[in-house]
Design a protein around this motif. Structure first.
Motif, PDB file in Angstrom:
ATOM      1  N   LEU A 210       0.940  -1.161  -0.176  1.00  0.00           N
ATOM      2  CA  LEU A 210      -0.222  -0.023   0.298  1.00  0.00           C
ATOM      3  C   LEU A 210       1.069   1.384   0.359  1.00  0.00           C
ATOM      4  CD1 LEU A 210      -2.943   0.821   0.213  1.00  0.00           C
ATOM      5  CD2 LEU A 210      -2.484   0.869   2.672  1.00  0.00           C
ATOM      6  N   ALA A 211       1.804   1.495   0.435  1.00  0.00           N
ATOM      7  CA  ALA A 211       2.305   2.235   0.924  1.00  0.00           C
ATOM      8  C   ALA A 211       3.538   2.153  -0.516  1.00  0.00           C
ATOM      9  CB  ALA A 211       4.411   2.619   2.040  1.00  0.00           C
ATOM     10  N   GLY A 212       3.459   1.964  -1.392  1.00  0.00           N
ATOM     11  CA  GLY A 212       4.005   1.347  -2.577  1.00  0.00           C
ATOM     12  C   GLY A 212       5.599   1.990  -2.315  1.00  0.00           C
ATOM     13  N   VAL A 213       6.308   1.020  -1.560  1.00  0.00           N
ATOM     14  CA  VAL A 213       7.680   1.078  -1.520  1.00  0.00           C
ATOM     15  C   VAL A 213       8.518  -0.493  -2.321  1.00  0.00           C
ATOM     16  CG1 VAL A 213       8.160   1.801   0.528  1.00  0.00           C
ATOM     17  CG2 VAL A 213       7.813  -0.528   1.054  1.00  0.00           C
ATOM     18  N   SER A 214       9.293  -0.700  -2.509  1.00  0.00           N
ATOM     19  CA  SER A 214       9.985  -1.457  -3.202  1.00  0.00           C
ATOM     20  C   SER A 214      10.134  -3.234  -1.981  1.00  0.00           C
ATOM     21  CB  SER A 214      11.497  -1.867  -3.689  1.00  0.00           C
ATOM     22  OG  SER A 214      12.057  -2.897  -4.489  1.00  0.00           O
ATOM     23  N   TRP A 215       9.820  -4.040  -2.949  1.00  0.00           N
ATOM     24  CA  TRP A 215       8.983  -5.580  -2.000  1.00  0.00           C
ATOM     25  C   TRP A 215      10.471  -5.704  -1.512  1.00  0.00           C
ATOM     26  CZ3 TRP A 215      12.374  -9.765  -3.528  1.00  0.00           C
ATOM     27  CH2 TRP A 215      13.527  -9.478  -4.656  1.00  0.00           C
ATOM     28  N   ARG A 216      11.854  -5.414  -1.680  1.00  0.00           N
ATOM     29  CA  ARG A 216      12.941  -6.035  -1.252  1.00  0.00           C
ATOM     30  C   ARG A 216      13.009  -5.516   0.170  1.00  0.00           C
ATOM     31  NH1 ARG A 216      16.425  -7.804  -5.323  1.00  0.00           N
ATOM     32  NH2 ARG A 216      15.654  -6.744  -7.561  1.00  0.00           N
ATOM     33  N   TRP A 217      12.193  -3.864   0.836  1.00  0.00           N
ATOM     34  CA  TRP A 217      11.976  -3.454   1.710  1.00  0.00           C
ATOM     35  C   TRP A 217      11.484  -4.282   3.134  1.00  0.00           C
ATOM     36  CZ3 TRP A 217      14.074  -0.171   4.844  1.00  0.00           C
ATOM     37  CH2 TRP A 217      14.734   0.908   4.129  1.00  0.00           C
ATOM     38  N   LEU A 218      10.236  -6.090   2.477  1.00  0.00           N
ATOM     39  CA  LEU A 218      10.025  -7.072   3.527  1.00  0.00           C
ATOM     40  C   LEU A 218      11.270  -7.579   4.033  1.00  0.00           C
ATOM     41  CD1 LEU A 218       8.031  -7.957   4.961  1.00  0.00           C
ATOM     42  CD2 LEU A 218       7.760 -10.037   2.632  1.00  0.00           C
ATOM     43  N   PHE A 219      12.240  -8.004   2.842  1.00  0.00           N
ATOM     44  CA  PHE A 219      13.413  -8.082   3.279  1.00  0.00           C
ATOM     45  C   PHE A 219      14.133  -8.267   3.917  1.00  0.00           C
ATOM     46  CE2 PHE A 219      11.285 -10.557  -0.058  1.00  0.00           C
ATOM     47  CZ  PHE A 219      11.607 -12.048   0.066  1.00  0.00           C
ATOM     48  N   TRP A 220      14.399  -6.685   3.941  1.00  0.00           N
ATOM     49  CA  TRP A 220      15.405  -5.651   4.873  1.00  0.00           C
ATOM     50  C   TRP A 220      14.648  -5.849   5.715  1.00  0.00           C
ATOM     51  CZ3 TRP A 220      19.628  -5.828   3.313  1.00  0.00           C
ATOM     52  CH2 TRP A 220      20.445  -5.632   1.334  1.00  0.00           C
ATOM     53  N   ILE A 221      13.420  -5.857   6.810  1.00  0.00           N
ATOM     54  CA  ILE A 221      12.468  -6.007   7.751  1.00  0.00           C
ATOM     55  C   ILE A 221      13.075  -7.663   7.915  1.00  0.00           C
ATOM     56  CG2 ILE A 221      10.659  -6.056   8.264  1.00  0.00           C
ATOM     57  CD1 ILE A 221       9.300  -3.901   6.809  1.00  0.00           C
TER      58      ILE A 221
END
Length: 511
Positions: A210-221
């Motif tokens: 929903l925030a429109g950030v890259s899917w890669r951010w999930l794996f950084w989290i």
């Protein structure tokens, strides 16, 4: 000097991973050896080095920390669920390949427990936690930097294999530190973690979409979360496995006295590589295929577990497509699952655990019959089936999304209690081979968890949400009699079983 370092190793510390699984002698055998061997090192009564003598505050901290590690692993398993459409667009892959980001991670759960459980019984819980969690964190970095779908899927599978360490050993850690009186409440609290994690994952990934950030951010989290947990392990979680602690104590005594005769029980083990491989890989499945009770329980638990991961494909169809909810709000639909799990813990502690304690006093000095554990499943199993029919026939877009959403609370409540009851039944019924029985159960259960999401979308598209969920409800109804049948015929089956003694020794009564 000998007497100051002696006390028997309590078999309760092996409730989840008994020494049998790695070829170590049973508690009764160790006790016999201790009476014959004056140089066998034990704990003294009240010895602060014995994990069971640690303070209640320390035990509860370690219980919550162990639960957090499991929460981390299961959160990671479901986290990419809301990202599948994004990954399909990014890499040009199909829905089925996108779903593999979940299924392959859970496939890692099939391999990991066969490795980490026995290794922890040889080298201790702490080093296995430290090594496996660090490598798991590294694979999250690999996922975040993946240049293509193939590398992402490989890293997900390997990450799941190493993330399985807390699934195999966190329960063992709890049984290391709690005695039979306190372990029931601790395990009830701990049981929430395996079911809360999958429910939280879609919420986080949904709002990232929903925030429109890259899917890669999930794996950084996920990397950050894993890193924090790894630091927690390194700086706050001590070794809890008594045989390894006694080996360390024996080494100190030898160094202090100069007498090389002192030794611990684990140092007497002399197994060949073939024996170890047979114990780790073959024995769990030998027990599974020879035990009708274990087959029935494993099929039931596997179906229940598979349904949890099937919901990651079913919920988007009902809520995102049917009710036109965005990815973030659609992820919130999973929250009743962990909330139901928390209510299940309260139910167990307030209503069921006191009843078990009264039964234990009635049966003393003998252990409570394992079938007494099944009453929890007998009560919760019908509600598990009802929750699917509730979800099925409130899934129409014309009905408020609150109706199907709230069915998740009953689903989470019933799943948590079913698992708690059946896990305890396996431990009580199989005693010295409980580790092998649970290992086989975990592998089969993980296969179901990995496989169910792969056909969920097609099933819900072809049958429609109403009849697809009803089909699961009907299957749940057919499996519902299992705890009732085992309650009636379990004692007779145990008398004929090679692995489940009908009159287990009192010292081995878990939880």
């Amino acid at each position: 000097m000998v007497d100051s370092s002696r006390v028997s190793i309590q078999s309760a510390s092996t409730a989840f991973h008994p020494e049998e699984s790695s070829g170590i002698d049973s508690a009764a055998t160790l006790e016999n050896k201790s009476n014959l061997d004056p140089y066998l090192v034990h704990f003294d009564e009240g010895d602060p080095a014995n994990p069971k003598n640690w303070s209640s505050a320390k035990k509860w901290y370690l219980t919550l920390a162990a639960g957090l590690l499991v929460l981390n692993a299961t959160f990671s398993s479901s986290a990419p669920s809301s990202l599948v459409p994004t990954l399909m667009q990014e890499f040009g892959i199909s829905q089925e390949v996108g779903t593999l980001t979940i299924s392959l991670f859970v496939c890692g759960y099939c391999i990991g427990p066969l490795l980490w459980g026995p290794l922890s019984e040889q080298y201790g819980r702490r080093p296995i936690f430290i090594i496996s969690f660090f490598i798991y964190m590294c694979f999250q970095i690999g996922c975040a930097l993946s240049p293509n779908a193939a590398s992402l899927l490989i890293f997900r599978f390997l990450g799941g294999t190493f993330a399985a360490a807390p699934l195999a050993n966190s329960g063992a850690l709890i049984s290391d530190i709690w005695d039979a009186k306190g372990r029931g409440a601790a395990l009830a609290v701990f049981t929430v973690a395996p079911f809360a994690g999958p429910g939280i994952g879609p919420v986080v990934s949904g709002y990232l979409v929903l925030a429109g950030v890259s899917w890669r951010w999930l794996f950084w989290i996920l990397t950050i979360f894993a890193g924090v947990c790894w630091l927690l392990i390194v700086f706050t979680i001590p070794e809890t496995y008594s045989p390894v602690l006694l080996a360390k104590k024996a080494k100190e005594i030898r160094k202090h006295t100069g007498d090389e005769k002192y030794h611990s029980a684990i140092e007497l083990q002399n197994l060949t590589l073939a024996q170890r491989l047979e114990s780790i890989l073959a024995r769990p499945f030998k027990i599974l295929f020879r035990e009708p009770m274990l087959i029935a329980i494993t099929l039931y638990m596997s179906f229940v577990y598979g349904c949890i991961y099937l919901l990651f494909e079913a919920y988007p169809i009902v809520f995102t497509q049917g009710h036109n909810l965005n990815a973030g709000v659609s992820g919130l639909m999973f929250l009743p699952l962990p909330i139901g799990g928390f209510f299940a813990v309260a139910t167990y502690i307030i209503f069921f655990n006191p009843g078990y304690e009264r039964k234990a006093q009635e049966c003393a000095p003998n252990p409570v019959p394992p079938e007494f554990r099944l009453r929890v499943a007998m009560i919760s199993a019908p509600f598990f089936a009802v929750s699917f029919f509730w979800f099925a026939w409130t899934s129409f877009p014309s009905i408020s999304f609150w109706a199907p959403m709230m069915s998740g609370g009953l689903l989470g409540w019933s799943i948590c209690l079913i698992f708690l009851a059946l896990f305890n039944y396996i431990i009580d019924a199989y005693l010295s081979v409980a580790a092998s029985a649970l290992a086989a159960n975990t592998v089969v259960r993980s296969l179901f968890g990995a496989g169910f999401p792969l056909f969920a979308t097609q099933m819900y598209d072809r049958l429609g949400p109403e009849w697809a969920s009803s089909l699961l409800g009907f299957i749940a109804l057919t499996m519902m009699p299992i705890p009732f049948v085992l309650t009636k015929y379990g004692p007779m089956l145990r008398t004929k079983s090679k692995y489940a003694p009908s009159e287990p020794p009192p010292s081995s009564s878990p939880v």
